[in-house]
Design a protein around this motif. Structure first.
Motif, PDB file in Angstrom:
ATOM      1  N   GLY A  10      42.959  45.226  43.825  1.00 15.61           N
ATOM      2  CA  GLY A  10      42.164  46.119  44.650  1.00 15.61           C
ATOM      3  C   GLY A  10      40.680  45.982  44.420  1.00 15.61           C
ATOM      4  O   GLY A  10      40.203  44.967  43.896  1.00 15.61           O
ATOM      5  N   ALA A  11      39.936  47.007  44.791  1.00 13.12           N
ATOM      6  CA  ALA A  11      38.481  47.048  44.677  1.00 13.12           C
ATOM      7  C   ALA A  11      38.070  47.105  43.208  1.00 13.12           C
ATOM      8  O   ALA A  11      38.913  47.285  42.315  1.00 13.12           O
ATOM      9  CB  ALA A  11      37.958  48.276  45.423  1.00 13.12           C
ATOM     10  N   SER A  46      40.695  37.001  42.092  1.00 12.33           N
ATOM     11  CA  SER A  46      41.970  37.260  41.418  1.00 12.33           C
ATOM     12  C   SER A  46      42.267  38.749  41.374  1.00 12.33           C
ATOM     13  O   SER A  46      43.418  39.170  41.531  1.00 12.33           O
ATOM     14  CB  SER A  46      41.930  36.691  39.997  1.00 12.33           C
ATOM     15  OG  SER A  46      41.825  35.286  40.008  1.00 12.33           O
ATOM     16  N   ARG A  47      41.219  39.548  41.143  1.00 19.57           N
ATOM     17  CA  ARG A  47      41.407  40.995  41.071  1.00 19.57           C
ATOM     18  C   ARG A  47      41.856  41.582  42.410  1.00 19.57           C
ATOM     19  O   ARG A  47      42.674  42.504  42.463  1.00 19.57           O
ATOM     20  CB  ARG A  47      40.091  41.656  40.634  1.00 19.57           C
ATOM     21  CG  ARG A  47      40.187  43.138  40.308  1.00 19.57           C
ATOM     22  CD  ARG A  47      38.836  43.810  40.489  1.00 19.57           C
ATOM     23  NE  ARG A  47      38.461  43.916  41.888  1.00 19.57           N
ATOM     24  CZ  ARG A  47      37.331  43.440  42.417  1.00 19.57           C
ATOM     25  NH1 ARG A  47      36.441  42.816  41.664  1.00 19.57           N
ATOM     26  NH2 ARG A  47      37.089  43.588  43.719  1.00 19.57           N
ATOM     27  N   ALA A  50      46.048  39.166  47.206  1.00 18.98           N
ATOM     28  CA  ALA A  50      46.284  39.040  48.643  1.00 18.98           C
ATOM     29  C   ALA A  50      46.042  40.350  49.378  1.00 18.98           C
ATOM     30  O   ALA A  50      46.038  40.400  50.603  1.00 18.98           O
ATOM     31  CB  ALA A  50      47.708  38.556  48.906  1.00 18.98           C
ATOM     32  N   GLY A  51      45.831  41.424  48.621  1.00 20.80           N
ATOM     33  CA  GLY A  51      45.602  42.734  49.227  1.00 20.80           C
ATOM     34  C   GLY A  51      45.676  43.812  48.168  1.00 20.80           C
ATOM     35  O   GLY A  51      46.212  43.585  47.069  1.00 20.80           O
ATOM     36  N   PRO A  52      45.141  45.000  48.427  1.00 27.45           N
ATOM     37  CA  PRO A  52      45.111  46.074  47.431  1.00 27.45           C
ATOM     38  C   PRO A  52      46.489  46.640  47.132  1.00 27.45           C
ATOM     39  O   PRO A  52      47.394  46.598  47.961  1.00 27.45           O
ATOM     40  CB  PRO A  52      44.205  47.125  48.081  1.00 27.45           C
ATOM     41  CG  PRO A  52      44.318  46.873  49.549  1.00 27.45           C
ATOM     42  CD  PRO A  52      44.494  45.397  49.699  1.00 27.45           C
ATOM     43  N   GLY A  53      46.635  47.144  45.899  1.00 27.22           N
ATOM     44  CA  GLY A  53      47.851  47.845  45.517  1.00 27.22           C
ATOM     45  C   GLY A  53      49.013  46.977  45.117  1.00 27.22           C
ATOM     46  O   GLY A  53      50.116  47.480  44.902  1.00 27.22           O
ATOM     47  N   GLN A  54      48.787  45.683  44.984  1.00 26.36           N
ATOM     48  CA  GLN A  54      49.881  44.793  44.598  1.00 26.36           C
ATOM     49  C   GLN A  54      49.928  44.612  43.085  1.00 26.36           C
ATOM     50  O   GLN A  54      48.950  44.836  42.379  1.00 26.36           O
ATOM     51  CB  GLN A  54      49.701  43.434  45.280  1.00 26.36           C
ATOM     52  CG  GLN A  54      49.773  43.503  46.798  1.00 26.36           C
ATOM     53  CD  GLN A  54      49.633  42.131  47.433  1.00 26.36           C
ATOM     54  OE1 GLN A  54      49.181  41.185  46.806  1.00 26.36           O
ATOM     55  NE2 GLN A  54      50.012  42.032  48.695  1.00 26.36           N
ATOM     56  N   VAL A  62      43.269  41.542  31.690  1.00 26.23           N
ATOM     57  CA  VAL A  62      41.852  41.601  31.309  1.00 26.23           C
ATOM     58  C   VAL A  62      41.174  40.431  31.996  1.00 26.23           C
ATOM     59  O   VAL A  62      41.479  39.283  31.691  1.00 26.23           O
ATOM     60  CB  VAL A  62      41.670  41.492  29.784  1.00 26.23           C
ATOM     61  CG1 VAL A  62      40.174  41.468  29.438  1.00 26.23           C
ATOM     62  CG2 VAL A  62      42.360  42.638  29.075  1.00 26.23           C
ATOM     63  N   PRO A  63      40.270  40.663  32.956  1.00 28.38           N
ATOM     64  CA  PRO A  63      39.686  39.556  33.702  1.00 28.38           C
ATOM     65  C   PRO A  63      38.653  38.783  32.879  1.00 28.38           C
ATOM     66  O   PRO A  63      38.240  39.218  31.813  1.00 28.38           O
ATOM     67  CB  PRO A  63      39.018  40.255  34.889  1.00 28.38           C
ATOM     68  CG  PRO A  63      38.638  41.597  34.344  1.00 28.38           C
ATOM     69  CD  PRO A  63      39.745  41.970  33.393  1.00 28.38           C
ATOM     70  N   GLY A  64      38.241  37.640  33.427  1.00 25.36           N
ATOM     71  CA  GLY A  64      37.146  36.872  32.836  1.00 25.36           C
ATOM     72  C   GLY A  64      37.577  35.522  32.318  1.00 25.36           C
ATOM     73  O   GLY A  64      38.349  35.434  31.362  1.00 25.36           O
ATOM     74  N   GLN A  65      37.049  34.451  32.935  1.00 23.05           N
ATOM     75  CA  GLN A  65      37.333  33.087  32.490  1.00 23.05           C
ATOM     76  C   GLN A  65      36.304  32.580  31.489  1.00 23.05           C
ATOM     77  O   GLN A  65      36.611  31.733  30.653  1.00 23.05           O
ATOM     78  CB  GLN A  65      37.379  32.132  33.698  1.00 23.05           C
ATOM     79  CG  GLN A  65      38.409  32.472  34.749  1.00 23.05           C
ATOM     80  CD  GLN A  65      39.839  32.259  34.293  1.00 23.05           C
ATOM     81  OE1 GLN A  65      40.103  31.744  33.204  1.00 23.05           O
ATOM     82  NE2 GLN A  65      40.793  32.674  35.110  1.00 23.05           N
ATOM     83  N   ASP A  66      35.060  33.069  31.598  1.00 19.58           N
ATOM     84  CA  ASP A  66      33.953  32.488  30.830  1.00 19.58           C
ATOM     85  C   ASP A  66      33.395  33.474  29.812  1.00 19.58           C
ATOM     86  O   ASP A  66      33.407  34.692  30.028  1.00 19.58           O
ATOM     87  CB  ASP A  66      32.815  32.072  31.764  1.00 19.58           C
ATOM     88  CG  ASP A  66      33.213  30.968  32.730  1.00 19.58           C
ATOM     89  OD1 ASP A  66      34.285  30.361  32.531  1.00 19.58           O
ATOM     90  OD2 ASP A  66      32.449  30.718  33.674  1.00 19.58           O
ATOM     91  N   GLY A  67      32.864  32.948  28.728  1.00 16.23           N
ATOM     92  CA  GLY A  67      32.221  33.782  27.736  1.00 16.23           C
ATOM     93  C   GLY A  67      31.682  32.935  26.603  1.00 16.23           C
ATOM     94  O   GLY A  67      31.882  31.718  26.549  1.00 16.23           O
ATOM     95  N   ALA A  68      30.980  33.600  25.696  1.00 15.88           N
ATOM     96  CA  ALA A  68      30.448  32.932  24.510  1.00 15.88           C
ATOM     97  C   ALA A  68      30.437  33.932  23.370  1.00 15.88           C
ATOM     98  O   ALA A  68      30.265  35.137  23.572  1.00 15.88           O
ATOM     99  CB  ALA A  68      29.039  32.404  24.778  1.00 15.88           C
TER     100      ALA A  68
END
Length: 342
Positions: A10-11, A46-47, A50-54, A62-68
């Motif tokens: 979702g949002a 990704s968040r 295909a649509g909200p509520g799925q 926990v989102p996020g591909q990149d970091g240091a």
């Protein structure tokens, strides 16, 4: 530790701060105390799913591909990475439930790369998706190199579409470091200033004047590599400026989900269209990019910040939803999340 999670698509409002236990690294894994995380379009896409509520791929993400950050613990059978190492991460959340929007993350060791001493954590968190994607786009040409280093692109002309974006910015810098002549297209004076700061040789405003004529004036024999962000809009331009045996590396679908290509000009020019998605490029391409990008960082060739053509927009970990919203809205520059003190 604090982590940002979502349990349904979702949002940005689906993102919630929670407390979670710090996980021990397993065999072949490394735990990193994150200092800064990067946010990319892939994170909000990704968040939203295909649509909200799925239901997402995992019960909690926990989102996020990149970091240091700094290596905090090392699991069994890990070589070349030690506790205390400063590192940058790539694909931290690929096929895993947890990424970099948290204070500590555990990832496979092959997704952890030592950060050169001359690089700060802001730069480390800005690499990952943008720099590795740019590296792949610059190394798919039939007549070009598979690796980047000074001189690798000598004599080549590279066109970067949308040079003010994060991938475009990295492509300009990597191509110039490797010896190419770099042309980039932008939509206005502000973005032209950013492309100039990124050290593109030539900037073409595609909204004023004949972009094809200007690019052909700059590259009479055509462009060898095109790093393309908007194929639906630029297909005709790409075919018109491509040199014989040129490659068009398409890494995004800005401006439309379908592209129409005039077959004959592409066939006559033996033009190669190569789609680029970081998650399926393969191990060899990722390993090459990790090495070459790190060497470019060591050489000082990939600086970030507004004075270098990539403004930084900072958010706290608690404001990760706002960081996602900023990227989703198309903010110019790189969005970073400050997680802990260096």
């Amino acid at each position: 530790m604090k982590a940002i999670v979502y349990t349904e698509t979702g949002a940005p409002s689906v993102l919630t701060a929670v407390d979670r236990d710090i996980v021990e690294p397993g065999v072949g894994e490394v735990r990193v105390r994150l200092v800064v995380a990067g946010v990319n379009p892939t994170d909000w896409k990704s968040r939203t799913g295909a649509g909200p509520g799925q239901k997402p791929a995992f019960d909690e993400v926990v989102p996020g591909q990149d970091g240091a950050g700094v290596v905090d613990a090392v699991g069994p059978e890990v070589e070349g990475i030690a506790t205390g190492d400063r590192v940058w991460l790539l694909l931290a959340q690929h096929e895993r439930p947890t990424g970099t929007a948290q204070e500590f993350t555990v990832v496979p060791a092959d997704r952890v790369v030592r950060l050169p001493e001359n690089a700060d954590f802001d730069l480390g968190a800005s690499l990952g998706v943008p720099a590795v994607t740019a590296h792949r786009a610059l190394t798919v040409s039939e007549d070009g190199p598979s690796r980047l280093h000074p001189g690798a692109l000598d004599g080549k002309t590279v066109l970067v579409a949308g040079g003010a974006g994060a991938v475009g910015h990295a492509a300009i810098q990597l191509a110039r470091w490797a010896g190419a002549t770099v042309i980039t297209t932008v939509s206005g004076p502000e973005k032209a200033g950013l492309a100039t700061a990124a050290r593109a040789h030539h900037i073409v405003n595609y909204k004023s004047g004949d972009a094809v004529a200007r690019i052909r004036e700059l590259a009479p024999n055509g462009v060898d590599i095109i790093v393309e962000v908007a194929p639906a809009q630029n297909a005709e331009l790409d075919a018109a400026v491509a040199a014989p045996r040129a490659s068009v590396a398409i890494y995004a679908n800005n401006g439309g989900d379908a592209v129409s290509i005039d077959i004959r000009p592409s066939m006559v020019g033996n033009i190669r269209y190569q789609f680029v998605l970081l998650y399926t490029v393969g191990t060899a391409a990722l390993e090459a990019a990790k090495h070459d990008v790190t060497e470019a960082v060591r050489a000082g060739a990939l600086p970030v910040g507004e004075s270098h053509g990539l403004p930084l927009h900072r958010f706290s970990l608690d404001a990760t939803a706002d960081a996602h919203a900023a990227v989703e809205s198309g903010v110019t520059g790189k969005v970073l999340i400050d997680i802990s003190a260096p």
